[in-house]
Design a protein around this motif. Structure first.
Motif, PDB file in Angstrom:
ATOM      1  N   ASN A  17       0.791  -1.226   0.000  1.00 36.02           N
ATOM      2  CA  ASN A  17       0.000   0.000   0.000  1.00 36.02           C
ATOM      3  C   ASN A  17       0.828   1.283   0.000  1.00 36.02           C
ATOM      4  OD1 ASN A  17      -2.371  -1.559   0.124  1.00 36.02           O
ATOM      5  ND2 ASN A  17      -2.262  -1.645   2.369  1.00 36.02           N
ATOM      6  N   LYS A 151      -3.780   5.199  -1.946  1.00 36.69           N
ATOM      7  CA  LYS A 151      -3.308   3.877  -1.556  1.00 36.69           C
ATOM      8  C   LYS A 151      -2.665   3.156  -2.742  1.00 36.69           C
ATOM      9  CE  LYS A 151      -5.205  -0.131   0.933  1.00 36.69           C
ATOM     10  NZ  LYS A 151      -6.492  -0.654   1.487  1.00 36.69           N
ATOM     11  N   VAL A 187      -7.377   7.628   1.063  1.00 37.95           N
ATOM     12  CA  VAL A 187      -7.442   7.272   2.474  1.00 37.95           C
ATOM     13  C   VAL A 187      -7.098   8.495   3.320  1.00 37.95           C
ATOM     14  CG1 VAL A 187      -6.508   5.803   4.303  1.00 37.95           C
ATOM     15  CG2 VAL A 187      -6.792   4.879   1.994  1.00 37.95           C
ATOM     16  N   CYS A 189      -5.694   9.577   6.736  1.00 41.43           N
ATOM     17  CA  CYS A 189      -4.877   8.949   7.776  1.00 41.43           C
ATOM     18  C   CYS A 189      -5.127   9.650   9.114  1.00 41.43           C
ATOM     19  CB  CYS A 189      -3.402   8.996   7.403  1.00 41.43           C
ATOM     20  SG  CYS A 189      -3.006   8.084   5.897  1.00 41.43           S
TER      21      CYS A 189
END
Length: 270
Positions: A17, A151, A187, A189
């Motif tokens: 990833n 990702k 994504v 985080c």
């Protein structure tokens, strides 16, 4: 305090990833030391470099190359950090640089899409054998501008970046970024204080402005593989053996600060 390093499964996740989050890498007492440093360290405050974020805000950071003997240096040199990165980069690493990203309440700026290697390539590193560790000094949330990543984007290889303006951010080629956003998952985080994000130097990432009432500071420690030392003198560190310290050294030393030489110029911060 965590006494372990990244596991085989976590290393595999990083390879797939381009990043992995290590929860609670540092405990509350250690994070309190960093937050205390934020309040009393005038050198950090006086050596902030601010850049236009192209959205009407300013982004701020302080950056230095040497991993010294103060509180910041011990974070970057402790075994749980360095041993984990050496697993990711498969061999000896050294300190490339560290930086404190400062997103203040309501005014903290955004960062445009970029890869760190989009800049570090021009510092003379032939291979993308570098990694960064972002330590959340404050909780990182969507509201206060946490890091966003695409990702698996490290598999794209290095993307051309626009360079050359000392006062404005420069980012990855927008056409490539838009195509990557359609192909890859975005994504957010989000992290608690003390969590650490390990990420590949070719991972595409950005962040929003901080529109919340809460600060979002982060200490980012960057490492280069010893075998990948720059072939020319650059703004960042040439190879020097990294002197690791025991994990317990952070609490044993306490809130020690020291003078450091700050780098002030265009930077691939977050």
């Amino acid at each position: 305090m965590s006494s372990r390093i990244l596991t085989n499964d976590e290393v595999a996740e990083y390879r797939k990833n381009g990043y992995v989050i290590f929860p609670s890498l540092f405990d509350e007492a250690e994070m309190n030391l960093l937050r205390s440093a934020r309040e009393v360290d005038t050198a950090i405050k006086e050596n902030v470099h601010a850049m236009d974020d192209r959205e009407g805000g300013k982004v701020k950071l302080a950056l230095w190359n040497e991993a010294g003997g103060d509180i910041y240096g011990l974070f970057s040199r402790c075994h749980r950090m360095v041993d984990s990165v050496e697993r990711l980069l498969e061999g000896e690493v050294y300190h490339w640089h560290s930086k404190m990203i400062q997103k203040e309440p309501y005014v903290g700026g955004a960062w445009t899409w970029h890869q760190d290697y989009g800049y570090w390539y021009y510092d003379g590193c032939l291979f993308p054998d570098l990694a960064s560790v972002m330590i959340a000094v404050d909780p990182a949330t969507r509201e206060n501008g946490c890091l966003q990543i695409l990702k698996g984007s490290h598999h794209l290889g290095r993307i051309d970046h626009n360079l050359g303006d000392d006062q404005k951010q420069t980012g990855a080629n927008p056409e490539h970024v838009e195509a990557a956003k359609k192909a890859l998952d975005l994504v957010y985080c989000e992290m608690a204080a003390g969590d650490a994000l390990f990420f590949h130097c070719n991972l595409l990432h950005r962040s929003d402005q901080n529109r919340s009432p809460n600060p979002r500071w982060a200490l980012i420690c960057c490492y280069n593989a010893a075998r990948n030392a720059p072939y020319k003198q650059s703004r960042h560190a040439m190879y020097a053996p990294l002197q690791k310290v025991p994990d317990e050294a952070i609490k044993e030393l306490g809130l020690k600060l020291e003078e450091k030489k700050f780098y002030r110029g265009p930077q691939e911060a977050k």
